[in-house]
Design a protein around this motif. Sequence first.
Motif, PDB file in Angstrom:
ATOM      1  N   GLY A 210       1.999  -3.063   5.441  1.00 38.55           N
ATOM      2  CA  GLY A 210       0.978  -3.884   6.024  1.00 38.55           C
ATOM      3  C   GLY A 210       0.103  -4.723   5.035  1.00 38.55           C
ATOM      4  N   MET A 211      -0.374  -5.640   5.217  1.00 37.38           N
ATOM      5  CA  MET A 211      -0.981  -6.617   4.161  1.00 37.38           C
ATOM      6  C   MET A 211      -2.263  -5.873   3.762  1.00 37.38           C
ATOM      7  SD  MET A 211      -1.741  -9.836   6.459  1.00 37.38           S
ATOM      8  CE  MET A 211      -0.040  -9.814   7.343  1.00 37.38           C
ATOM      9  N   SER A 212      -2.923  -4.910   4.650  1.00 38.69           N
ATOM     10  CA  SER A 212      -4.087  -4.413   4.085  1.00 38.69           C
ATOM     11  C   SER A 212      -3.779  -2.879   4.076  1.00 38.69           C
ATOM     12  CB  SER A 212      -5.213  -4.698   4.878  1.00 38.69           C
ATOM     13  OG  SER A 212      -5.460  -6.035   4.841  1.00 38.69           O
ATOM     14  N   ALA A 213      -2.799  -2.234   3.967  1.00 38.03           N
ATOM     15  CA  ALA A 213      -2.384  -0.956   4.103  1.00 38.03           C
ATOM     16  C   ALA A 213      -2.471  -0.374   2.794  1.00 38.03           C
ATOM     17  CB  ALA A 213      -1.114  -0.630   4.690  1.00 38.03           C
ATOM     18  N   THR A 214      -3.048   0.916   2.754  1.00 37.20           N
ATOM     19  CA  THR A 214      -2.915   1.720   1.511  1.00 37.20           C
ATOM     20  C   THR A 214      -1.535   2.248   1.264  1.00 37.20           C
ATOM     21  OG1 THR A 214      -3.430   3.863   2.373  1.00 37.20           O
ATOM     22  CG2 THR A 214      -5.170   2.227   1.466  1.00 37.20           C
ATOM     23  N   ILE A 215      -1.129   2.855   0.120  1.00 37.49           N
ATOM     24  CA  ILE A 215       0.386   3.454   0.138  1.00 37.49           C
ATOM     25  C   ILE A 215       0.325   4.434   0.896  1.00 37.49           C
ATOM     26  CG2 ILE A 215       1.788   4.726  -1.663  1.00 37.49           C
ATOM     27  CD1 ILE A 215       0.781   2.543  -3.791  1.00 37.49           C
ATOM     28  N   LYS A 216      -0.860   5.309   0.913  1.00 37.51           N
ATOM     29  CA  LYS A 216      -0.954   6.570   1.935  1.00 37.51           C
ATOM     30  C   LYS A 216      -0.571   6.144   3.377  1.00 37.51           C
ATOM     31  CE  LYS A 216      -4.170  10.455   2.886  1.00 37.51           C
ATOM     32  NZ  LYS A 216      -5.384  10.729   2.648  1.00 37.51           N
ATOM     33  N   GLU A 217      -1.391   5.280   3.957  1.00 39.59           N
ATOM     34  CA  GLU A 217      -1.199   4.848   5.272  1.00 39.59           C
ATOM     35  C   GLU A 217       0.319   4.342   5.639  1.00 39.59           C
ATOM     36  OE1 GLU A 217      -5.614   3.077   5.991  1.00 39.59           O
ATOM     37  OE2 GLU A 217      -4.109   1.736   5.039  1.00 39.59           O
ATOM     38  N   TRP A 218       0.885   3.698   4.473  1.00 44.13           N
ATOM     39  CA  TRP A 218       2.330   3.222   4.730  1.00 44.13           C
ATOM     40  C   TRP A 218       3.353   4.462   4.820  1.00 44.13           C
ATOM     41  CZ3 TRP A 218       4.861   1.214  -0.407  1.00 44.13           C
ATOM     42  CH2 TRP A 218       6.041   0.469  -0.091  1.00 44.13           C
ATOM     43  N   LEU A 219       2.946   5.540   3.934  1.00 46.50           N
ATOM     44  CA  LEU A 219       3.983   6.478   3.877  1.00 46.50           C
ATOM     45  C   LEU A 219       3.605   7.466   5.031  1.00 46.50           C
ATOM     46  CD1 LEU A 219       3.693   7.786   0.265  1.00 46.50           C
ATOM     47  CD2 LEU A 219       5.411   6.555   1.555  1.00 46.50           C
ATOM     48  N   MET A 220       2.434   7.301   5.816  1.00 46.61           N
ATOM     49  CA  MET A 220       2.064   7.964   6.950  1.00 46.61           C
ATOM     50  C   MET A 220       2.748   7.274   8.127  1.00 46.61           C
ATOM     51  SD  MET A 220       0.272  10.607   6.390  1.00 46.61           S
ATOM     52  CE  MET A 220      -0.079  11.202   8.006  1.00 46.61           C
ATOM     53  N   SER A 221       2.719   6.086   8.213  1.00 45.01           N
ATOM     54  CA  SER A 221       3.681   5.238   9.181  1.00 45.01           C
ATOM     55  C   SER A 221       5.350   5.502   8.863  1.00 45.01           C
ATOM     56  CB  SER A 221       3.593   3.767   8.956  1.00 45.01           C
ATOM     57  OG  SER A 221       2.055   3.456   9.416  1.00 45.01           O
ATOM     58  N   ALA A 222       5.621   5.747   7.855  1.00 47.97           N
ATOM     59  CA  ALA A 222       7.005   6.148   7.745  1.00 47.97           C
ATOM     60  C   ALA A 222       7.099   7.756   8.348  1.00 47.97           C
ATOM     61  CB  ALA A 222       7.357   6.149   6.122  1.00 47.97           C
TER      62      ALA A 222
END
Length: 338
Positions: A210-222
Amino acid sequence: MIIVLKSTATEDNIQHILKRVEQLGLKANISRGVERTVIGLLGPEDKLRAIPLEVFPGVDQVIPVLAPYKLVSREFKKDNSVIKIGKDIQLGGSKIIVMAGPCSIESLDGLRSVAKKIKQAGANVLRGGAFKPRTSPYDFQGLGEDGLKHLAQVGKELGMATISEVMDPRDVGLVGKYVDIFQIGARNMQNFSLLKEIGKTKKPAMLKRGMSATIKEWLMSAEYLLANGNYDVMLCERGIRTFETYTRNTLDINAVAVAKQLSHLPVIVDPSHGTGRWGLVGSAAKAAVAAGCDGLMIEVHENPEEALSDGEQSLVPENFNSLMKDLGKIANAVSRTI
Ligand code: PEP
Ligand code: MN
């Protein structure tokens, strides 16, 4: 804590474990993969340690995972995940996979024509949007199912795997009929209904940050995708919003190395959206290969001036071709091929 079951574990073994952990008040999340079943346990550490899960019938390994993302973490799986796409593509191994094509599929003939040149330049996967997430409702929204039909047809004619975005959980079945890889766009990185729906399929999925997502949020989505049973997930860094306005986004090269350290999932980089300017795409792509990405996604159009979306960041096929040659040299320098 993650309980990895043996491939020989029976349903009775699973139910026995679930009963015991539920008696302790722990929350169990079961994910039945093709090769193995995994039970994720959430709850206080002392309760997690109260029973010797290792000795339960059917249990292969018990892995304590400190990170909030469990199944995607390196703690859970040390080796890089390799995703098989179609018959002969392995993503996440030594070969860097290149996905290329127009931002939007505009016509069958146009797609076929650019795809031939892209394939000749050495790309492995054909991209093209049919359901487009446009900022303005008045902009071209994509050809929908007709576009997917064009993509599937050209992919078949040229022997190329395909990728296209799915935006709506209700369209997962439809898009899945035509493509080899689901693209989850930046704007939908936290569309949890979509993630759950794609997680239930067995089709590879590329999750854009996401364009405003942290790396942690990105991994949580995965983690949503894996927790629902789909292990064939690749991450895609496509640039984040910063105070800089010269470029459309700021390609976060750090994120490539960070994601590779924290997770076993393959990492793709999209230098087209990452920069928003065709003249910068090559430099960003080269940096991504040097930083250790497993694949690239690059927008290519034969006539960017007339493109219905993202013409300003699209390479013409000639430039794409010469970029592929340069990328080959960089890949060799980091012991990879392209
Ligand atoms: C795209 O790939 O054309 C796209 C819309 O990407 P993103 O979701 O990264 O903006
Ligand atoms: Mn685009």
